[in-house]
Design an enzyme around this catalytic site. Structure first.
Site, short mmCIF file in Angstrom:
data_model
loop_
_atom_site.label_atom_id
_atom_site.label_comp_id
_atom_site.label_asym_id
_atom_site.label_seq_id
_atom_site.Cartn_x
_atom_site.Cartn_y
_atom_site.Cartn_z
NE ARG A 40 -3.05 3.07 -6.66
CZ ARG A 40 -3.51 3.40 -5.46
NH1 ARG A 40 -3.09 4.51 -4.87
NH2 ARG A 40 -4.39 2.63 -4.86
CD GLU A 63 -2.85 -7.61 -8.35
OE1 GLU A 63 -3.84 -7.28 -7.67
OE2 GLU A 63 -1.75 -7.05 -8.25
N GLY A 119 -12.33 -3.30 -2.80
CA GLY A 119 -10.91 -3.50 -2.50
C GLY A 119 -10.29 -2.22 -1.99
CD GLU A 160 -8.60 -4.77 1.57
OE1 GLU A 160 -7.77 -5.69 1.46
OE2 GLU A 160 -8.90 -4.00 0.62
CD GLU A 178 -4.99 0.57 -8.31
OE1 GLU A 178 -5.25 -0.34 -9.12
OE2 GLU A 178 -3.97 0.60 -7.64
CG ASP A 217 2.00 5.50 -8.99
OD1 ASP A 217 2.13 6.63 -9.50
OD2 ASP A 217 1.79 4.47 -9.66
CG HIS A 230 -1.84 -1.23 1.19
ND1 HIS A 230 -3.01 -1.26 0.46
CD2 HIS A 230 -1.73 -2.46 1.77
CE1 HIS A 230 -3.58 -2.45 0.59
NE2 HIS A 230 -2.81 -3.19 1.38
CD GLU A 289 -15.96 -11.69 -5.73
OE1 GLU A 289 -15.42 -11.34 -6.80
OE2 GLU A 289 -15.44 -11.47 -4.60
CG HIS A 294 2.40 1.12 -8.70
ND1 HIS A 294 1.35 1.99 -8.90
CD2 HIS A 294 1.83 -0.10 -8.52
CE1 HIS A 294 0.21 1.33 -8.84
NE2 HIS A 294 0.47 0.06 -8.61
#
Length: 388
Positions: A70, A168, A94, A116, A159, A67, A61, A145, A338
């Site tokens: 971003r 990913e 997330g 999260e 993100e 970054d 993180h 989910e 990044h």
């Protein structure tokens, strides 16, 4: 035909050198939920458990937040759409440290569901509490989910982009949230994503990794050259290249409209390409990068590129004004991020003449062994275009 079969079974883990093996929880021991966080039950596959455990480490993180390209892009996008976000319900898929949730709350969101799956949810709750936002930001510990949110949302922010955009495989989780909770006419940030590919030359990188072994402190170690070539070409490399390394205009491999894209489409993406070399140079492989846009819902149907001609997309980017939607680019000619660029190297370079045609196909698919990983199959051939 010059085939290059590269698979992503090994972990090209974004923002970290490698996914390491994880110890599963003891039998009967539930995952720990963050203090004050709602906890979602549900068994995780081993690959998901390892994936989420990796995101419990603060170092990942730190790299993402530092970054500035971003993070500033997301903050600018939130402020660009502040009128839509103000007084509305937001879902952050997330959320990690919760930084985007805090940005949305400060932009006036009525309520933010910060979801999260990693154990970092514990600290995220503390961050929300320390910033006096517990009345507006609800941290939920669990996979998107598996969680239970009882109301529809106006905005989904995430993100989700990995190396080469798709690594990913987090986008399907965003699409799941969209289909289950997003109100008609809702906002998705980012709204569009485009994956590009172009042939690259990188003599310094090749010489440093392969030719290096021909003379090491005066010792002939050329017996290691075949191993070095194999290592260089069997896995994609995450590194930063410049515009000078790109020898043709890029090709668009895939344009994704997050308002309409489906999980089924994500499973396998194929594209053909045909470009002309702009210089005489050794072709060492292909580079991949991406851009994402943060358009509003009313723009979803017509603000994606009307043509997938890369020249049109690049010219549109250069013409962008202060009133245009925010763009986050990882292109070689733009400020480094990044994500860097993803390079697929050949075992041996191929000499390419100016104006020589480079064409072929690329297929990117989810690994059957681990859906978080990608398999990449690239084919290319060279020819001289008949100008008569």
């Amino acid at each position: 035909m010059l085939p290059s079969h590269l698979n992503g079974h090994s972990a090209l883990a974004r923002r970290r050198p490698r996914l390491s093996a994880a110890t599963p929880p003891a039998a009967g021991e539930p995952p720990a939920a963050g203090a004050g966080a709602a906890s979602a039950a549900g068994s995780l596959e081993d690959h998901d458990r390892i994936y989420f455990q990796a995101y419990s480490h603060i170092g990942i993180h730190e790299v993402m937040i530092k970054d500035r390209v971003r993070t500033d892009a997301y903050r600018a996008a939130i402020m660009h759409h502040q009128k839509f976000i103000e007084g509305k319900v937001v879902m952050d898929v997330g959320c990690g440290t919760g930084i985007l949730s805090v940005f949305c709350a400060r932009a006036g969101a009525k309520r933010v569901y910060a979801v999260e799956a990693s154990e970092l949810a514990t600290q995220t709750c503390e961050i929300i509490k320390a910033n006096n936002l517990t009345d507006r930001v609800v941290v939920i510990h669990g996979r998107i989910e598996d969680v239970d949110v009882e109301e529809k949302v106006d905005v989904i922010i995430s993100e989700w982009m990995g190396y080469m955009l798709l690594y990913e495989s987090m986008l399907p989780s965003v699409l799941f949230a969209r289909d289950k909770w997003l109100k008609p006419g809702g906002l998705i940030l980012p709204s569009h994503a485009t994956l590009f590919m172009a042939p690259v030359t990188n003599p310094e990188r090749y010489e440093g990794s392969v030719d290096f072994w021909c003379d090491v402190y005066g010792i002939d170690m050329s017996a290691l050259v075949p191993l070095a070539k194999k290592l260089t070409s069997e896995e994609p490399s995450i590194e930063t290249i410049g515009g000078e390394n790109v020898i043709s205009w890029p090709s668009v491999i895939k344009h994704i409209d997050c308002y309409t894209f489906t999980t089924e489409e994500f499973k396998c993406i194929t594209s053909k390409y045909k470009v002309s070399s702009m210089m005489l140079a050794p072709l060492h492989g292909f580079g991949f990068w991406f851009e994402v846009e943060f358009n509003g819902p009313a723009e979803a149907s017509h603000n994606g590129p009307s043509s997938l001609n890369p020249l049109d997309i690049i010219q549109k980017k250069r013409r962008r004004g202060s009133d245009d939607a925010v763009l986050l680019s990882t292109a070689p000619e733009d400020e480094p991020t990044h994500w860097q660029q993803t390079i697929l190297y050949f075992p041996d370079p191929i000499e390419v003449k100016q104006d020589q045609i480079i064409e072929g196909s690329v297929m990117v698919s989810q690994s059957e062994e681990n859906p978080r990983f990608l398999n990449i199959h690239l084919e290319c051939s060279l020819s001289l275009e008949d100008r008569h």
